[in-house]
Design an enzyme around this catalytic site. Structure first.
Site, PDB file in Angstrom:
ATOM      1  N   ARG A 129     103.228  48.748 107.202  1.00 15.33           N
ATOM      2  CA  ARG A 129     103.073  49.238 105.830  1.00 15.33           C
ATOM      3  C   ARG A 129     103.966  48.492 104.847  1.00 15.33           C
ATOM      4  O   ARG A 129     103.665  48.386 103.662  1.00 15.33           O
ATOM      5  CB  ARG A 129     103.414  50.739 105.789  1.00 15.33           C
ATOM      6  CG  ARG A 129     103.168  51.390 104.434  1.00 15.33           C
ATOM      7  CD  ARG A 129     103.589  52.855 104.425  1.00 15.33           C
ATOM      8  NE  ARG A 129     105.019  53.008 104.538  1.00 15.33           N
ATOM      9  CZ  ARG A 129     105.638  53.756 105.460  1.00 15.33           C
ATOM     10  NH1 ARG A 129     104.968  54.420 106.345  1.00 15.33           N
ATOM     11  NH2 ARG A 129     106.947  53.819 105.495  1.00 15.33           N
ATOM     12  N   TYR A 165      91.650  52.617  80.266  1.00 10.21           N
ATOM     13  CA  TYR A 165      90.744  52.981  81.357  1.00 10.21           C
ATOM     14  C   TYR A 165      90.876  54.492  81.605  1.00 10.21           C
ATOM     15  O   TYR A 165      91.986  54.996  81.762  1.00 10.21           O
ATOM     16  CB  TYR A 165      91.167  52.163  82.576  1.00 10.21           C
ATOM     17  CG  TYR A 165      90.401  52.382  83.841  1.00 10.21           C
ATOM     18  CD1 TYR A 165      89.055  52.073  83.927  1.00 10.21           C
ATOM     19  CD2 TYR A 165      91.048  52.866  84.978  1.00 10.21           C
ATOM     20  CE1 TYR A 165      88.366  52.244  85.114  1.00 10.21           C
ATOM     21  CE2 TYR A 165      90.365  53.041  86.169  1.00 10.21           C
ATOM     22  CZ  TYR A 165      89.025  52.734  86.233  1.00 10.21           C
ATOM     23  OH  TYR A 165      88.359  52.904  87.415  1.00 10.21           O
ATOM     24  N   ASP A 188      97.522  46.421  81.416  1.00 11.52           N
ATOM     25  CA  ASP A 188      96.441  46.328  82.383  1.00 11.52           C
ATOM     26  C   ASP A 188      95.701  45.029  82.054  1.00 11.52           C
ATOM     27  O   ASP A 188      95.017  44.924  81.044  1.00 11.52           O
ATOM     28  CB  ASP A 188      95.522  47.558  82.262  1.00 11.52           C
ATOM     29  CG  ASP A 188      94.389  47.540  83.301  1.00 11.52           C
ATOM     30  OD1 ASP A 188      93.975  46.440  83.712  1.00 11.52           O
ATOM     31  OD2 ASP A 188      93.912  48.621  83.676  1.00 11.52           O
ATOM     32  N   LYS A 201      88.271  43.676  90.723  1.00  8.62           N
ATOM     33  CA  LYS A 201      87.370  43.042  89.774  1.00  8.62           C
ATOM     34  C   LYS A 201      87.334  41.524  90.011  1.00  8.62           C
ATOM     35  O   LYS A 201      86.682  41.076  90.924  1.00  8.62           O
ATOM     36  CB  LYS A 201      87.776  43.404  88.347  1.00  8.62           C
ATOM     37  CG  LYS A 201      87.989  44.927  88.141  1.00  8.62           C
ATOM     38  CD  LYS A 201      86.687  45.717  88.221  1.00  8.62           C
ATOM     39  CE  LYS A 201      86.883  47.224  88.391  1.00  8.62           C
ATOM     40  NZ  LYS A 201      87.678  47.887  87.366  1.00  8.62           N
TER      41      LYS A 201
HETATM   42  C1  PLP Z   1      88.269  49.212  87.466  1.00 14.75           C
HETATM   43  C2  PLP Z   1      89.472  49.259  86.643  1.00 14.75           C
HETATM   44  C3  PLP Z   1      90.643  49.845  87.116  1.00 14.75           C
HETATM   45  C4  PLP Z   1      90.715  50.568  88.450  1.00 14.75           C
HETATM   46  O1  PLP Z   1      90.472  49.731  89.527  1.00 14.75           O
HETATM   47  P1  PLP Z   1      89.933  50.316  90.910  1.00 14.75           P
HETATM   48  O2  PLP Z   1      90.147  49.205  91.862  1.00 14.75           O
HETATM   49  O3  PLP Z   1      88.499  50.682  90.701  1.00 14.75           O
HETATM   50  O4  PLP Z   1      90.779  51.523  91.251  1.00 14.75           O
HETATM   51  C5  PLP Z   1      91.760  49.779  86.329  1.00 14.75           C
HETATM   52  N1  PLP Z   1      91.743  49.198  85.123  1.00 14.75           N
HETATM   53  C6  PLP Z   1      90.624  48.636  84.623  1.00 14.75           C
HETATM   54  C7  PLP Z   1      90.667  47.987  83.285  1.00 14.75           C
HETATM   55  C8  PLP Z   1      89.453  48.657  85.356  1.00 14.75           C
HETATM   56  O5  PLP Z   1      88.345  48.134  84.838  1.00 14.75           O
END
Ligand code: PLP
Length: 394
Positions: free
Chosen positions: A60, A113, A185, A210
């Site tokens: 971990r 988000y 973010d 993403k």
């Molecule tokens: C999708 C997304 C997240 C969260 O990511 P996950 O891997 O789905 O938990 C956070 N911030 C933004 C801008 C996103 O588009």
């Protein structure tokens, strides 16, 4: 424990994307890092077991697979060190839990988000951490919202769904004058088109799900910090225990190697589709910062080196059945959440139900598109067909 900070600084961003975190010389010459599946790690002796500085202690807490991606992401973002989490949301929550404590005040952009907002409103609130949402376009005036206990400003640019480009350098200047941390973010830019640390951020998080993974087949999150915050992140990440699985981490490092070429094509295709949409009679408003007509264009041009494949537009007001007919007619655009893969996606959105600091001025239905790597003529034909279905049902 991470060797992220050994990353060479004086090489280009694309060279970093290709070379960082891979050490073929340590792995029998294999180009890609090996995937270590691990919980238990054997110690050769009692003395070694007592050594608190052992490089690897438990699955971990770090493996060579994890370190490979940590190092590559840290180099990509231009930070000092990075940690990998099992999803983007877990990276966000791990970061917030690492840098906030009971009694702290947090400023979060109203365009964040939505699950980030829910975490603040439920989990952080319950822990005695207060959140104030602010207008994403506030810039340096963020100073008017600072309280004595403000600890962190959370930015996200462009805004989720609504695409407002934030003046992060102005926010960072105001925050740092008061000793307040700035996080972002950075998912939309993939960490490639916006260099968070060069623009004043102390912390950058990404949904690696993403563009880093890039193929819609794994979930990951990344937290990157500057040197001053590395010790805290390293310690709290370990305390919280949110570690990603080795195969997903491998897919992340594999996807990352082609980030530059994928994003380049996403941008080219998206520019073409977004411009085309501005000409459509059915469309009221297109939100993509790379379009010169976009209100965020000037800041985008100043701070970003490119734009990715996610943007939104607003339909002229029509009945919900017409909106449904539009979505149901799409063939190449899949309907589904997440984005950042090679394929095109479409989802409806309505920010009026959850925003608190700003008013959404548009009446028509919101459509968020992710433009993939298909032929743009096919994507336009698909949208054209969907607009036809919309009109037929009005
Ligand atoms: C999708 C997304 C997240 C969260 O990511 P996950 O891997 O789905 O938990 C956070 N911030 C933004 C801008 C996103 O588009």
């Amino acid at each position: 424990m991470s060797s992220s900070h050994k990353t060479l600084k004086n090489r280009g961003p694309r060279t970093n994307i290709v070379h960082s975190g891979r050490h073929p010389d340590e792995n029998h010459g294999f180009v890609n890092p090996p995937v270590y599946h691990a919980s238990t790690i054997f110690y050769p002796s009692y003395e070694a077991l007592q050594d608190k500085n052992a490089r690897y202690v438990y699955g971990r807490r770090g493996t060579p697979t994890m370190e490979a991606l940590e190092e590559a992401v840290s180099a990509l973002e231009g930070g000092y060190g990075a940690k990998i989490c099992p999803s983007g949301l877990s990276a966000i929550t791990t970061m917030l839990l690492s840098f906030l404590k009971a009694g702290d005040h947090l400023l979060v952009t109203d365009s964040t988000y939505r699950p980030t907002r829910s975490f603040c409103d439920h989990v952080l609130k319950g822990l005695g951490i207060e959140t104030t949402y602010y207008d994403p376009l506030i810039g340096g005036d963020i100073a008017s919202l600072f309280k004595d206990n403000t600890k962190l400003v959370y930015t996200e640019s462009p805004g989720s769904q609504t695409m407002e480009v934030q003046d992060i350098p102005a926010i960072a200047e105001a925050a740092h004058a008061r000793g307040i941390l700035v996080s972002t973010d950075n998912t939309w830019s993939g960490g490639h088109y916006f260099k968070a640390f060069e623009h004043g951020c102390d912390i950058s998080v990404q949904a690696g799900t993403k563009y880093i993974v890039g193929h819609s087949d794994a979930m990951l999150g990344t937290i990157t910090v500057s040197e001053d915050h590395w010790e805290r992140l390293d310690r709290y990440w370990q305390l919280i225990g949110s570690c990603a699985g080795p195969d997903d981490i491998y897919l992340g490092q594999r996807g990352l190697r082609t980030l530059d070429v994928r994003l380049e094509r996403h941008m080219k295709n998206t520019m073409e589709i977004a411009s085309w949409l501005t000409e459509r009679a059915e469309v009221a408003h297109v939100m993509y910062p790379a379009l010169p007509s976009d209100p965020g264009h000037e800041i985008w041009k100043r701070d970003y080196t490119g734009a990715s494949g996610l943007f939104s537009f607003v339909l002229k007001p029509v009945a919900e059945e017409a909106v449904a007919a539009f979505f149901n007619a799409l063939e190449f655009f899949g309907m589904g959440y997440s984005w950042g893969g090679y394929e095109s996606l479409a989802v409806p959105f309505d920010p009026t139900s959850y925003r608190t600091a700003t008013e959404w001025p548009h009446e028509g239905a919101g459509v968020r598109l992710h433009i993939g790597l298909e032929d743009t003529d096919d994507l336009k034909a698909d949208l054209d067909r969907a607009f036809g279905a919309l009109k037929a049902s009005t």
